[in-house]
Scaffold this active site. Structure first.
Site, PDB file in Angstrom:
ATOM      1  N   TRP A  10      24.292  13.678  -1.559  1.00  0.00           N
ATOM      2  CA  TRP A  10      24.800  14.649  -0.978  1.00  0.00           C
ATOM      3  C   TRP A  10      25.673  16.114  -1.785  1.00  0.00           C
ATOM      4  CZ3 TRP A  10      27.943  11.251   3.053  1.00  0.00           C
ATOM      5  CH2 TRP A  10      26.719  10.546   3.572  1.00  0.00           C
ATOM      6  N   LYS A  11      25.268  15.769  -3.269  1.00  0.00           N
ATOM      7  CA  LYS A  11      26.129  16.832  -4.063  1.00  0.00           C
ATOM      8  C   LYS A  11      27.305  17.358  -3.811  1.00  0.00           C
ATOM      9  CE  LYS A  11      21.269  17.665  -5.301  1.00  0.00           C
ATOM     10  NZ  LYS A  11      20.120  18.240  -5.863  1.00  0.00           N
ATOM     11  N   SER A 207      12.933  17.671  -3.730  1.00  0.00           N
ATOM     12  CA  SER A 207      12.629  18.392  -2.538  1.00  0.00           C
ATOM     13  C   SER A 207      11.728  17.411  -1.687  1.00  0.00           C
ATOM     14  CB  SER A 207      11.531  19.526  -2.829  1.00  0.00           C
ATOM     15  OG  SER A 207      12.271  20.756  -3.589  1.00  0.00           O
ATOM     16  N   GLY A 228      17.937  14.919  -1.791  1.00  0.00           N
ATOM     17  CA  GLY A 228      19.123  15.916  -1.768  1.00  0.00           C
ATOM     18  C   GLY A 228      19.068  16.535  -0.345  1.00  0.00           C
ATOM     19  N   GLY A 229      18.788  17.887  -0.321  1.00  0.00           N
ATOM     20  CA  GLY A 229      18.960  18.772   0.816  1.00  0.00           C
ATOM     21  C   GLY A 229      18.594  17.809   2.193  1.00  0.00           C
TER      22      GLY A 229
HETATM   23  P1  PGA Z   1      16.557  17.873  -3.479  1.00  0.00           P
HETATM   24  O1  PGA Z   1      17.516  17.149  -4.466  1.00  0.00           O
HETATM   25  O2  PGA Z   1      15.928  17.001  -2.497  1.00  0.00           O
HETATM   26  O3  PGA Z   1      17.439  18.799  -2.631  1.00  0.00           O
HETATM   27  O4  PGA Z   1      15.481  18.533  -4.178  1.00  0.00           O
HETATM   28  C1  PGA Z   1      17.102  15.936  -4.909  1.00  0.00           C
HETATM   29  C2  PGA Z   1      18.002  15.508  -6.113  1.00  0.00           C
HETATM   30  O5  PGA Z   1      18.693  16.164  -6.549  1.00  0.00           O
HETATM   31  O6  PGA Z   1      18.335  14.176  -6.312  1.00  0.00           O
END
Ligand code: PGA
Length: 248
Positions: A10-11, A207, A228-229
Protein backbone atom coordinates in the site's frame (compact mmCIF):
# COMPACT_ATOMS: atom_id res chain seq x y z
CA UNK A 1 5.68 -26.63 -6.00
CA UNK A 2 5.62 -23.24 -4.31
CA UNK A 3 2.30 -22.17 -2.82
CA UNK A 4 0.41 -19.31 -4.52
CA UNK A 5 0.71 -15.97 -2.75
CA UNK A 6 -0.62 -12.48 -3.40
CA UNK A 7 0.80 -9.45 -1.60
CA UNK A 8 -0.55 -5.89 -1.58
CA UNK A 9 1.96 -3.07 -1.08
CA UNK A 10 0.00 0.00 0.00
CA UNK A 11 3.07 2.27 0.02
CA UNK A 12 2.40 5.75 1.51
CA UNK A 13 -1.30 5.74 0.58
CA UNK A 14 -4.28 6.34 2.81
CA UNK A 15 -4.41 6.81 6.56
CA UNK A 16 -4.64 4.46 9.53
CA UNK A 17 -8.43 4.67 9.31
CA UNK A 18 -8.70 3.93 5.59
CA UNK A 19 -6.07 1.16 5.87
CA UNK A 20 -8.05 -0.67 8.58
CA UNK A 21 -11.19 -0.41 6.42
CA UNK A 22 -9.40 -1.74 3.33
CA UNK A 23 -7.94 -4.64 5.34
CA UNK A 24 -11.39 -5.72 6.57
CA UNK A 25 -12.85 -5.46 3.07
CA UNK A 26 -10.07 -7.63 1.63
CA UNK A 27 -10.47 -10.22 4.43
CA UNK A 28 -14.24 -10.22 3.90
CA UNK A 29 -14.18 -11.03 0.20
CA UNK A 30 -11.08 -13.23 -0.02
CA UNK A 31 -11.51 -16.92 0.77
CA UNK A 32 -8.98 -19.18 2.48
CA UNK A 33 -6.72 -19.44 -0.54
CA UNK A 34 -4.27 -18.31 -1.71
CA UNK A 35 -2.06 -16.85 0.98
CA UNK A 36 -2.55 -13.06 1.15
CA UNK A 37 -0.31 -10.46 2.79
CA UNK A 38 -1.00 -6.74 3.08
CA UNK A 39 1.74 -4.16 3.62
CA UNK A 40 0.34 -1.00 5.22
CA UNK A 41 2.46 1.98 6.32
CA UNK A 42 4.08 1.64 9.76
CA UNK A 43 1.50 3.78 11.54
CA UNK A 44 -1.39 1.82 10.03
CA UNK A 45 -0.07 -1.58 11.19
CA UNK A 46 -1.78 -1.74 14.62
CA UNK A 47 -5.19 -0.80 13.17
CA UNK A 48 -4.83 -3.30 10.33
CA UNK A 49 -3.75 -6.08 12.71
CA UNK A 50 -6.76 -5.42 14.90
CA UNK A 51 -9.13 -5.20 11.90
CA UNK A 52 -7.86 -8.64 10.83
CA UNK A 53 -7.94 -10.28 14.25
CA UNK A 54 -9.68 -13.63 14.14
CA UNK A 55 -9.24 -13.87 10.35
CA UNK A 56 -6.57 -16.31 9.31
CA UNK A 57 -6.61 -15.62 5.57
CA UNK A 58 -4.66 -12.33 5.52
CA UNK A 59 -1.23 -11.72 7.08
CA UNK A 60 0.36 -8.34 7.75
CA UNK A 61 3.81 -7.15 6.75
CA UNK A 62 5.87 -3.95 6.93
CA UNK A 63 7.34 -2.10 3.96
CA UNK A 64 10.79 -1.62 5.50
CA UNK A 65 12.84 -2.14 8.66
CA UNK A 66 16.12 -0.98 10.13
CA UNK A 67 19.18 -3.17 9.72
CA UNK A 68 19.96 -2.43 13.38
CA UNK A 69 18.27 -4.42 16.12
CA UNK A 70 18.17 -1.64 18.72
CA UNK A 71 19.86 1.66 19.61
CA UNK A 72 20.10 5.40 19.06
CA UNK A 73 18.78 5.51 15.48
CA UNK A 74 16.21 8.28 15.39
CA UNK A 75 13.24 7.57 13.17
CA UNK A 76 14.11 3.92 12.58
CA UNK A 77 11.91 0.87 13.25
CA UNK A 78 13.37 -2.50 14.26
CA UNK A 79 12.26 -5.96 13.24
CA UNK A 80 11.44 -6.79 16.85
CA UNK A 81 9.07 -3.79 17.05
CA UNK A 82 7.28 -5.01 13.93
CA UNK A 83 7.05 -8.60 15.12
CA UNK A 84 5.60 -7.46 18.44
CA UNK A 85 2.87 -5.54 16.57
CA UNK A 86 1.83 -8.71 14.74
CA UNK A 87 3.77 -8.42 11.48
CA UNK A 88 5.04 -11.69 10.06
CA UNK A 89 6.56 -10.40 6.80
CA UNK A 90 8.65 -7.43 5.67
CA UNK A 91 9.67 -6.07 2.26
CA UNK A 92 13.39 -5.55 1.77
CA UNK A 93 15.07 -3.89 -1.18
CA UNK A 94 11.95 -2.45 -2.80
CA UNK A 95 13.08 -0.45 -5.84
CA UNK A 96 11.60 2.76 -4.45
CA UNK A 97 13.85 2.41 -1.41
CA UNK A 98 16.86 1.43 -3.51
CA UNK A 99 16.25 4.53 -5.65
CA UNK A 100 15.02 7.21 -3.21
CA UNK A 101 16.92 6.06 -0.13
CA UNK A 102 20.08 4.83 -1.86
CA UNK A 103 19.79 1.33 -0.39
CA UNK A 104 22.71 -0.73 -1.69
CA UNK A 105 22.75 -4.49 -2.22
CA UNK A 106 24.86 -4.76 0.97
CA UNK A 107 22.41 -2.74 3.07
CA UNK A 108 19.51 -4.78 1.70
CA UNK A 109 21.39 -7.93 2.75
CA UNK A 110 21.80 -6.49 6.29
CA UNK A 111 18.06 -5.75 6.41
CA UNK A 112 17.23 -9.24 5.17
CA UNK A 113 19.36 -10.72 7.96
CA UNK A 114 17.82 -8.40 10.60
CA UNK A 115 14.34 -9.45 9.46
CA UNK A 116 15.05 -13.16 9.82
CA UNK A 117 16.71 -12.63 13.22
CA UNK A 118 13.45 -11.00 14.37
CA UNK A 119 11.37 -13.93 13.13
CA UNK A 120 9.97 -12.03 10.12
CA UNK A 121 9.90 -13.54 6.64
CA UNK A 122 11.57 -11.13 4.22
CA UNK A 123 10.32 -10.56 0.70
CA UNK A 124 13.47 -9.67 -1.19
CA UNK A 125 12.67 -7.35 -4.12
CA UNK A 126 15.00 -7.43 -7.11
CA UNK A 127 14.84 -5.98 -10.59
CA UNK A 128 16.63 -4.06 -13.31
CA UNK A 129 16.16 -0.50 -14.54
CA UNK A 130 15.02 0.33 -18.07
CA UNK A 131 18.59 1.19 -19.07
CA UNK A 132 19.94 -2.09 -17.68
CA UNK A 133 17.38 -4.01 -19.74
CA UNK A 134 18.31 -1.97 -22.82
CA UNK A 135 21.91 -2.94 -22.15
CA UNK A 136 20.79 -6.59 -21.78
CA UNK A 137 22.38 -6.91 -18.35
CA UNK A 138 19.18 -7.60 -16.39
CA UNK A 139 20.23 -11.10 -15.35
CA UNK A 140 23.64 -9.92 -14.10
CA UNK A 141 21.95 -7.14 -12.09
CA UNK A 142 19.52 -9.59 -10.51
CA UNK A 143 22.27 -12.08 -9.81
CA UNK A 144 24.29 -9.41 -7.97
CA UNK A 145 21.23 -8.38 -5.94
CA UNK A 146 20.59 -11.96 -4.84
CA UNK A 147 24.23 -12.93 -4.38
CA UNK A 148 24.81 -10.09 -1.90
CA UNK A 149 22.09 -11.59 0.30
CA UNK A 150 23.31 -15.18 -0.12
CA UNK A 151 26.80 -14.05 0.92
CA UNK A 152 25.37 -12.52 4.08
CA UNK A 153 22.88 -15.19 5.22
CA UNK A 154 23.55 -18.30 3.11
CA UNK A 155 21.59 -19.95 0.33
CA UNK A 156 19.20 -21.87 2.60
CA UNK A 157 18.03 -18.67 4.34
CA UNK A 158 17.33 -17.02 0.99
CA UNK A 159 15.38 -20.08 -0.16
CA UNK A 160 13.34 -19.94 3.07
CA UNK A 161 12.26 -16.39 2.21
CA UNK A 162 10.27 -14.99 -0.73
CA UNK A 163 11.71 -13.24 -3.78
CA UNK A 164 9.80 -10.66 -5.82
CA UNK A 165 11.00 -9.83 -9.31
CA UNK A 166 9.97 -6.23 -9.89
CA UNK A 167 11.50 -4.61 -12.97
CA UNK A 168 12.01 -0.95 -12.01
CA UNK A 169 10.58 0.22 -15.35
CA UNK A 170 7.31 -1.60 -14.59
CA UNK A 171 6.75 -0.43 -10.98
CA UNK A 172 4.03 2.19 -10.84
CA UNK A 173 4.33 2.98 -14.55
CA UNK A 174 1.39 1.07 -16.03
CA UNK A 175 3.88 -0.84 -18.19
CA UNK A 176 4.00 -4.55 -17.26
CA UNK A 177 6.67 -7.07 -18.19
CA UNK A 178 5.29 -9.51 -20.74
CA UNK A 179 4.62 -12.98 -19.36
CA UNK A 180 7.64 -14.23 -21.34
CA UNK A 181 9.95 -11.53 -20.00
CA UNK A 182 8.83 -12.23 -16.44
CA UNK A 183 9.05 -16.02 -16.82
CA UNK A 184 12.56 -15.75 -18.25
CA UNK A 185 13.80 -13.94 -15.14
CA UNK A 186 11.81 -16.16 -12.75
CA UNK A 187 13.23 -19.35 -14.24
CA UNK A 188 16.71 -17.81 -14.02
CA UNK A 189 16.19 -17.04 -10.32
CA UNK A 190 14.82 -20.55 -9.72
CA UNK A 191 17.87 -22.07 -11.41
CA UNK A 192 20.22 -19.86 -9.36
CA UNK A 193 18.61 -21.13 -6.15
CA UNK A 194 19.05 -24.75 -7.25
CA UNK A 195 17.45 -27.73 -5.51
CA UNK A 196 16.81 -25.79 -2.31
CA UNK A 197 14.68 -23.25 -4.20
CA UNK A 198 12.07 -25.60 -5.65
CA UNK A 199 9.45 -24.45 -3.14
CA UNK A 200 10.59 -20.84 -2.78
CA UNK A 201 7.76 -18.46 -3.63
CA UNK A 202 8.74 -16.21 -6.54
CA UNK A 203 6.41 -13.26 -7.07
CA UNK A 204 6.17 -10.91 -10.03
CA UNK A 205 5.50 -7.22 -9.36
CA UNK A 206 5.13 -4.16 -11.58
CA UNK A 207 1.80 -2.77 -12.76
CA UNK A 208 -0.17 -6.00 -12.20
CA UNK A 209 -3.88 -5.41 -12.67
CA UNK A 210 -7.03 -7.42 -13.29
CA UNK A 211 -6.41 -7.35 -17.07
CA UNK A 212 -2.86 -8.71 -17.15
CA UNK A 213 -2.73 -10.92 -14.03
CA UNK A 214 -4.07 -14.15 -15.53
CA UNK A 215 -1.40 -14.38 -18.25
CA UNK A 216 1.38 -13.72 -15.76
CA UNK A 217 0.07 -16.29 -13.27
CA UNK A 218 0.00 -19.09 -15.83
CA UNK A 219 3.79 -18.95 -16.17
CA UNK A 220 5.41 -21.98 -14.51
CA UNK A 221 7.82 -20.07 -12.26
CA UNK A 222 5.48 -17.24 -11.23
CA UNK A 223 3.90 -18.19 -7.90
CA UNK A 224 1.94 -15.01 -7.38
CA UNK A 225 2.25 -11.25 -7.31
CA UNK A 226 3.32 -8.18 -5.39
CA UNK A 227 0.67 -5.63 -6.29
CA UNK A 228 0.91 -1.88 -5.68
CA UNK A 229 -1.70 0.42 -7.20
CA UNK A 230 -4.25 -2.33 -7.87
CA UNK A 231 -4.19 -3.42 -4.20
CA UNK A 232 -5.68 -0.15 -2.96
CA UNK A 233 -9.22 -1.10 -3.85
CA UNK A 234 -10.59 -4.33 -2.32
CA UNK A 235 -12.67 -5.43 -5.29
CA UNK A 236 -9.86 -4.95 -7.78
CA UNK A 237 -7.40 -6.77 -5.51
CA UNK A 238 -9.84 -9.60 -4.96
CA UNK A 239 -10.32 -9.93 -8.70
CA UNK A 240 -6.55 -10.56 -8.96
CA UNK A 241 -6.77 -13.03 -6.04
CA UNK A 242 -9.46 -14.94 -7.97
CA UNK A 243 -7.28 -15.07 -11.07
CA UNK A 244 -4.48 -16.60 -9.02
CA UNK A 245 -6.86 -19.21 -7.59
CA UNK A 246 -8.21 -20.07 -11.03
CA UNK A 247 -4.89 -20.08 -12.87
CA UNK A 248 -4.32 -22.95 -15.22
P1 PGA B 1 2.62 -1.29 -8.88
O1 PGA B 1 3.65 -1.46 -7.64
O2 PGA B 1 1.76 -2.52 -8.90
O3 PGA B 1 1.84 -0.05 -8.56
O4 PGA B 1 3.47 -1.17 -10.09
C1 PGA B 1 4.24 -2.70 -7.38
C2 PGA B 1 5.17 -2.57 -6.20
O5 PGA B 1 5.74 -1.50 -6.00
O6 PGA B 1 5.37 -3.51 -5.44
Amino acid sequence: MAKPLLAGNWKMHGTATSAAKLASEIAEISGENPEIIVFPSFVSIPGVVSALSGRKNVAVGAQNLSHYSDGAYTGEISGQMLAELGCTYVLVGHSERRTYNAESNELVAEKFSAAQKSGLTPILCVGETFQQRQDKIQLQVIKAQITAVIEKVGLQSVCDAIIAYEPVWAVGTGETATPDQAQQVHSYIRAELGDKGVDTQLLYGGSINADNAADLFTQPDIDGGLVGGASLEAEHFNNIVQQLIERK
